[in-house]
Scaffold this motif. Structure first.
Motif, PDB file in Angstrom:
ATOM      1  N   ILE A   1     -13.243  13.981   8.355  1.00  0.00           N
ATOM      2  CA  ILE A   1     -11.957  13.297   8.431  1.00  0.00           C
ATOM      3  C   ILE A   1     -12.092  11.901   9.033  1.00  0.00           C
ATOM      4  CG2 ILE A   1      -9.709  13.298   9.591  1.00  0.00           C
ATOM      5  CD1 ILE A   1      -9.493  16.236   9.106  1.00  0.00           C
ATOM      6  N   LYS A   2     -12.876  11.779  10.086  1.00  0.00           N
ATOM      7  CA  LYS A   2     -13.073  10.472  10.725  1.00  0.00           C
ATOM      8  C   LYS A   2     -13.624   9.458   9.726  1.00  0.00           C
ATOM      9  CE  LYS A   2     -15.769   8.123  14.311  1.00  0.00           C
ATOM     10  NZ  LYS A   2     -16.790   8.297  15.385  1.00  0.00           N
TER      11      LYS A   2
ATOM     12  N   PHE B   1     -11.687   6.065   7.852  1.00  0.00           N
ATOM     13  CA  PHE B   1     -12.228   4.700   7.866  1.00  0.00           C
ATOM     14  C   PHE B   1     -12.399   4.172   6.446  1.00  0.00           C
ATOM     15  CE2 PHE B   1     -15.863   1.764   7.645  1.00  0.00           C
ATOM     16  CZ  PHE B   1     -15.324   0.723   8.392  1.00  0.00           C
ATOM     17  N   SER B   2     -12.858   5.016   5.537  1.00  0.00           N
ATOM     18  CA  SER B   2     -13.025   4.582   4.140  1.00  0.00           C
ATOM     19  C   SER B   2     -11.688   4.163   3.538  1.00  0.00           C
ATOM     20  CB  SER B   2     -13.646   5.705   3.306  1.00  0.00           C
ATOM     21  OG  SER B   2     -14.982   5.932   3.688  1.00  0.00           O
ATOM     22  N   ILE B   3     -10.632   4.919   3.826  1.00  0.00           N
ATOM     23  CA  ILE B   3      -9.296   4.587   3.332  1.00  0.00           C
ATOM     24  C   ILE B   3      -8.803   3.290   3.960  1.00  0.00           C
ATOM     25  CG2 ILE B   3      -6.881   5.295   3.276  1.00  0.00           C
ATOM     26  CD1 ILE B   3      -8.641   6.783   1.304  1.00  0.00           C
ATOM     27  N   GLN B   4      -8.986   3.164   5.282  1.00  0.00           N
ATOM     28  CA  GLN B   4      -8.557   1.947   5.977  1.00  0.00           C
ATOM     29  C   GLN B   4      -9.293   0.728   5.444  1.00  0.00           C
ATOM     30  OE1 GLN B   4      -9.367   2.980  10.031  1.00  0.00           O
ATOM     31  NE2 GLN B   4      -7.486   4.165  10.296  1.00  0.00           N
ATOM     32  N   LEU B   5     -10.595   0.870   5.241  1.00  0.00           N
ATOM     33  CA  LEU B   5     -11.400  -0.230   4.717  1.00  0.00           C
ATOM     34  C   LEU B   5     -10.926  -0.614   3.323  1.00  0.00           C
ATOM     35  CD1 LEU B   5     -13.779  -2.171   4.869  1.00  0.00           C
ATOM     36  CD2 LEU B   5     -15.285  -0.305   4.163  1.00  0.00           C
ATOM     37  N   THR B   6     -10.615   0.369   2.499  1.00  0.00           N
ATOM     38  CA  THR B   6     -10.128   0.105   1.144  1.00  0.00           C
ATOM     39  C   THR B   6      -8.811  -0.642   1.164  1.00  0.00           C
ATOM     40  OG1 THR B   6     -11.217   2.101   0.299  1.00  0.00           O
ATOM     41  CG2 THR B   6      -9.454   1.165  -1.042  1.00  0.00           C
ATOM     42  N   ILE B   7      -7.878  -0.193   2.007  1.00  0.00           N
ATOM     43  CA  ILE B   7      -6.557  -0.819   2.081  1.00  0.00           C
ATOM     44  C   ILE B   7      -6.648  -2.256   2.594  1.00  0.00           C
ATOM     45  CG2 ILE B   7      -4.307  -0.748   3.241  1.00  0.00           C
ATOM     46  CD1 ILE B   7      -4.542   2.314   3.224  1.00  0.00           C
TER      47      ILE B   7
ATOM     48  N   GLU C   1     -18.468  -1.353  11.735  1.00  0.00           N
ATOM     49  CA  GLU C   1     -17.172  -1.217  11.075  1.00  0.00           C
ATOM     50  C   GLU C   1     -16.483  -2.578  10.914  1.00  0.00           C
ATOM     51  OE1 GLU C   1     -18.428   2.688  12.328  1.00  0.00           O
ATOM     52  OE2 GLU C   1     -18.325   0.772  13.400  1.00  0.00           O
ATOM     53  N   ILE C   2     -16.524  -3.400  11.957  1.00  0.00           N
ATOM     54  CA  ILE C   2     -15.912  -4.735  11.885  1.00  0.00           C
ATOM     55  C   ILE C   2     -16.629  -5.585  10.846  1.00  0.00           C
ATOM     56  CG2 ILE C   2     -15.514  -6.884  13.158  1.00  0.00           C
ATOM     57  CD1 ILE C   2     -15.170  -5.159  15.676  1.00  0.00           C
ATOM     58  N   SER C   3     -17.947  -5.510  10.851  1.00  0.00           N
ATOM     59  CA  SER C   3     -18.741  -6.253   9.871  1.00  0.00           C
ATOM     60  C   SER C   3     -18.382  -5.826   8.457  1.00  0.00           C
ATOM     61  CB  SER C   3     -20.233  -6.017  10.128  1.00  0.00           C
ATOM     62  OG  SER C   3     -21.025  -6.677   9.176  1.00  0.00           O
ATOM     63  N   ALA C   4     -18.192  -4.532   8.264  1.00  0.00           N
ATOM     64  CA  ALA C   4     -17.844  -4.008   6.936  1.00  0.00           C
ATOM     65  C   ALA C   4     -16.497  -4.544   6.463  1.00  0.00           C
ATOM     66  CB  ALA C   4     -17.823  -2.481   6.967  1.00  0.00           C
TER      67      ALA C   4
END
Length: 228
Positions: A19-20, A24-30, A98-101
């Protein structure tokens, strides 16, 4: 089959590891989609402005980004940006990957959304643009009130398709250790000694989500075609 044992995969594994990464994948996509569309639209307007001082840098940026594999851009940004940059962001040192991504995806996807928006803007009839000018609208007003709303509507299916591709590409942040959906499956697989099963399940999740979303986009595209 092939000695695979999927019994280890249960809600406990999902809640602790998957889930974690999924969030993050969803947040990054949005974030990458919204940021990419905003900056991509600005790049498209720069390229269509007819002013060399705007056209040249925008063209170099778009063509440059589109000519380099995303994973290379991810690695370059992560490895070349000094650690002091992340220290400027509250808690940034703990979430460097994560920030870099996020920054990399927004910068990279802007180039692709730029081409989509440029095509959408160019698809609008010049007659409508000229009508706006005849009413005394400035270039900015014409774009804001006439061209861009229609361009966005026309490009919705393509924008959504690019977003699905973007979601698939989020798995590449695994290369810098960001905790995404793939990392969640990988971590669970390593801890429980079920690496092959974990990667197989990750592939199934990506396939189901992307196939389902692609089907929905296709339905939406058909509805838009009927309305037209």
């Amino acid at each position: 089959m092939f000695g695979l044992d999927l019994s280890f995969f249960n809600w406990d594994i999902i809640s602790k590891f998957v889930i974690k990464g999924f969030l993050f994948s969803i947040q990054l996509t949005i974030v990458a989609t919204i940021g990419g569309i905003i900056f991509g639209t600005l790049l498209a307007l720069m390229r269509l402005s007819g002013k060399k001082i705007l056209v040249v840098p925008a063209t170099i940026y778009v063509n440059g980004m589109r000519s380099v594999p995303l994973v290379m851009v991810i690695l370059w940004f992560f490895l070349l940006v000094p650690a002091g940059f992340y220290a400027l962001i509250p808690g940034g040192s703990n979430y460097r990957a994560e920030i870099s991504a996020v920054i990399t995806f927004v910068a990279f996807e802007a180039a692709y959304f730029s081409e989509i928006m440029r095509a959408g803007i160019q698809s609008i009839s010049r007659g409508q643009v000229n009508a706006g000018r005849a009413l005394g609208m400035t270039y900015a007003q014409n774009m804001k009130l006439i061209v861009l709303p229609q361009a966005f509507r026309n490009m919705v299916p393509i924008l959504l398709t690019q977003t699905i591709i973007l979601f698939q590409d989020t798995s590449l942040v695994y290369a810098i250790g960001a905790y995404d959906l793939l990392k969640g499956f990988s971590t669970a697989g390593k801890i429980y000694g079920r690496t092959e099963e974990a990667y197989l399940l990750a592939a199934v999740v990506y396939f189901v989500m992307c196939f389902g979303l692609s089907y929905m986009v296709k339905r939406l595209q058909n509805k838009i075609a009927i309305i037209r």
